[in-house]
Design an enzyme around this catalytic site. Structure first.
Site, PDB file in Angstrom:
ATOM      1  N   HIS A  32       0.845  -1.195   0.000  1.00 53.38           N
ATOM      2  CA  HIS A  32       0.000   0.000   0.000  1.00 53.38           C
ATOM      3  C   HIS A  32       0.875   1.237   0.000  1.00 53.38           C
ATOM      4  O   HIS A  32       2.059   1.195   0.369  1.00 53.38           O
ATOM      5  CB  HIS A  32      -0.932   0.014   1.214  1.00 53.38           C
ATOM      6  CG  HIS A  32      -0.228   0.264   2.523  1.00 53.38           C
ATOM      7  ND1 HIS A  32      -0.075   1.519   3.055  1.00 53.38           N
ATOM      8  CD2 HIS A  32       0.368  -0.587   3.390  1.00 53.38           C
ATOM      9  CE1 HIS A  32       0.587   1.429   4.199  1.00 53.38           C
ATOM     10  NE2 HIS A  32       0.868   0.165   4.430  1.00 53.38           N
ATOM     11  N   CYS A  33       0.293   2.359  -0.454  1.00 46.51           N
ATOM     12  CA  CYS A  33       0.969   3.646  -0.382  1.00 46.51           C
ATOM     13  C   CYS A  33       0.164   4.525   0.569  1.00 46.51           C
ATOM     14  O   CYS A  33      -0.537   4.020   1.437  1.00 46.51           O
ATOM     15  CB  CYS A  33       1.114   4.274  -1.767  1.00 46.51           C
ATOM     16  SG  CYS A  33      -0.460   4.565  -2.603  1.00 46.51           S
ATOM     17  N   VAL A  34       0.231   5.826   0.416  1.00 41.73           N
ATOM     18  CA  VAL A  34      -0.436   6.725   1.353  1.00 41.73           C
ATOM     19  C   VAL A  34      -1.958   6.597   1.302  1.00 41.73           C
ATOM     20  O   VAL A  34      -2.637   6.683   2.315  1.00 41.73           O
ATOM     21  CB  VAL A  34      -0.028   8.192   1.080  1.00 41.73           C
ATOM     22  CG1 VAL A  34      -0.772   9.147   2.009  1.00 41.73           C
ATOM     23  CG2 VAL A  34       1.477   8.350   1.264  1.00 41.73           C
ATOM     24  N   THR A  35      -2.494   6.362   0.095  1.00 38.89           N
ATOM     25  CA  THR A  35      -3.953   6.340  -0.049  1.00 38.89           C
ATOM     26  C   THR A  35      -4.512   5.067  -0.669  1.00 38.89           C
ATOM     27  O   THR A  35      -5.715   4.857  -0.626  1.00 38.89           O
ATOM     28  CB  THR A  35      -4.425   7.521  -0.930  1.00 38.89           C
ATOM     29  OG1 THR A  35      -3.802   7.409  -2.227  1.00 38.89           O
ATOM     30  CG2 THR A  35      -4.057   8.861  -0.307  1.00 38.89           C
ATOM     31  N   ARG A  36      -3.657   4.195  -1.225  1.00 45.79           N
ATOM     32  CA  ARG A  36      -4.173   3.099  -2.044  1.00 45.79           C
ATOM     33  C   ARG A  36      -3.586   1.741  -1.662  1.00 45.79           C
ATOM     34  O   ARG A  36      -2.427   1.639  -1.267  1.00 45.79           O
ATOM     35  CB  ARG A  36      -3.840   3.353  -3.524  1.00 45.79           C
ATOM     36  CG  ARG A  36      -4.607   4.462  -4.166  1.00 45.79           C
ATOM     37  CD  ARG A  36      -3.902   4.966  -5.404  1.00 45.79           C
ATOM     38  NE  ARG A  36      -2.728   5.768  -5.064  1.00 45.79           N
ATOM     39  CZ  ARG A  36      -1.683   5.932  -5.845  1.00 45.79           C
ATOM     40  NH1 ARG A  36      -1.638   5.358  -7.031  1.00 45.79           N
ATOM     41  NH2 ARG A  36      -0.675   6.684  -5.469  1.00 45.79           N
TER      42      ARG A  36
END
Length: 470
Positions: free
Chosen positions: A26-30
């Site tokens: 995952h990244c910051v939002t996804r």
């Protein structure tokens, strides 16, 4: 910690089950998945889940937009529930790369290099905007600047300008660090390489044209070969290709030189060989290519500005979907170094604003409370330069808001391009973008912003009502 067990189960089922997951991170939002078969994804079912704000496939990864903060908890719950095992972003990128073609990998490489240095460049752009406010005439006083009227602020403006310019003056150092790291070499050697290309003993690249006209370009005489002692301030291509060579030489030597003497051999040989080749061949060749690329873009926008602006305004948002928009950051930086400003980046800012306005139009038109909340937060995010929630959570999902947004963007871009708007730097790509625009173009750019604000909002609202989407 909130329990997202049910939502995680629904997400996993919608993407084809845990057996369809190759790797996930995952990244910051996804949430970012590499799936065995993306055709098994039930996108309609996936996006009907309350937790999911949108989904899309890009560069071999299937990405599910969850939201900042929540995504970390959802990912941990998913790992616990499915037993897929946590993966790093690099693991997912490497797995995704196997599913992409050569062109997609090249675009991804540029993105991997420029995204890490983007915060420094954007910060520099904002600070340059503050300096412009202090030093540009006719903003607050007719024929005079703030510094002219209040000389005590001159040194403050000077310090701000120095801090702002640092990222651009030493841009090859930033690119060298990121590029060598991306190519598998030592970041420290990348920094040295980049700074070497802008060493103060070299002729400054911004003075190259004048020195050439005067016939005063200094040279080295290496075994009868005349090599120009020219720096590459603000240049992108020389350091990119030199970084690739440096990393390859370093990796080659590390595999073959005994550990006991690596410190004495690897770095000195890699830098020395790269340095000679960079100044003798890579620099001059890529400098010419870079100027050629600049000439192509400036030629198009000088000759047919309306067409150039319209097309770039129309295609920028679709480029974001593919990830290809990252390649234009290199062009922006090249334009800034060569002609003192970029006419492409202002269009980016208007495109982001247009996406936000289309989302806002959906908020005003819909009666769905969930969509209202998502649209409002996404619009604010887009106005501040982050368009992912707006594009993937609302506009692309309903299609017509995305079309309305790119129409508004194209019209606004045409207007500012016909009026020759230039940005002094790359800054925040939304409403704050005006501070990165040269002050003499503020009036024109403000009109462009209004067009990008109003046209998508009105078109989206009317079309939503016409289709009874609300």
């Amino acid at each position: 910690m909130a329990d997202y067990k049910q939502e995680v189960k629904q997400i996993v089922e919608a993407i084809g089950g845990k057996e369809n997951i190759d790797t996930a991170t995952h990244c910051v939002t996804r949430l970012r998945f590499v799936l065995h078969d993306e055709d098994k994804v039930d996108q309609e079912k996936l996006e009907s889940i309350d937790l999911v704000k949108g989904s899309f496939s890009s560069n071999g990864q299937y990405q599910v937009v969850i939201g900042q903060g929540t995504v970390d908890k959802v990912y941990k719950q998913m790992v616990a529930e499915t037993g897929i095992g946590e993966a790093s972003k690099e693991d997912v990128k490497n797995a995704a790369a196997k599913k992409t073609n050569i062109f997609q990998r090249a675009v991804k490489t540029l993105a991997d290099i420029f995204i890490p240095i983007l915060p420094a460049i954007v910060t520099a752009g904002l600070l340059m905007g503050i300096n412009n406010i202090l030093t540009a005439p006719d903003i607050f006083f007719s024929g005079a600047s703030v510094v002219d009227r209040f000389p005590k602020w001159a040194d403050v403006a000077s310090i701000i300008n120095l801090i702002a310019n640092t990222a651009f003056v030493f841009l090859p150092g930033l690119i060298g660090w990121s590029a060598v790291k991306r190519f598998g070499g030592s970041e420290l050697l990348g920094i040295v390489l980049g700074l070497m290309l802008v060493h103060p003993d070299l002729l400054n690249a911004w003075g190259y044209g004048a020195a050439q006209n005067e016939g005063g370009i200094p040279t080295w005489n290496l075994f009868g070969l005349q090599i120009e002692k020219v720096g590459y301030q603000g240049q992108v291509l020389p350091v990119l290709f030199s970084a690739l060579l440096l990393a390859k030489i370093e990796v080659f030597l590390r595999k073959r030189v005994p550990d006991s003497i690596q410190l004495l051999v690897v770095a000195p040989v890699a830098l020395l060989v790269t340095g000679f080749i960079a100044f003798a061949a890579i620099g001059p060749i890529t400098f010419t290519i870079g100027n050629g690329i600049t000439s192509v873009f400036t030629g198009i926008f000088d000759t047919v500005p309306a067409i150039g602006g319209f097309l770039y305004g129309l295609i920028y948002a679709p480029l974001v979907i593919t990830g290809m928009h990252h390649t234009f950051l290199a062009v922006d930086l090249q334009l800034i170094a060569t002609i003192g400003g970029t006419f492409l980046w202002p269009i980016l800012a208007l495109s982001n604003i247009a996406q936000g306005s289309a989302t806002l139009g959906m908020m005003l038109a819909t009666k769905d409370e969930k969509l209202k909340g998502l649209s409002l937060s996404s619009a604010i995010s887009a106005y501040l330069g982050i368009t992912e929630p707006a594009m993937f959570g609302v506009n692309i999902r309903y299609k017509f808001p995305f079309i309305c947004a790119i129409i508004g963007s194209a019209i606004a871009a045409t207007f500012i391009t016909m009026n020759g708007v230039l940005a002094a730097s790359v800054g925040v790509g939304g409403l704050p973008a005006i501070f990165s625009i040269y002050s003499q173009y503020w009036g024109v750019f403000l009109i462009g912003m209004i067009l990008a604000l109003v046209i998508p909002l009105v078109l989206t609202y009317l079309f939503a009502k016409l289709r009874k989407t609300a």
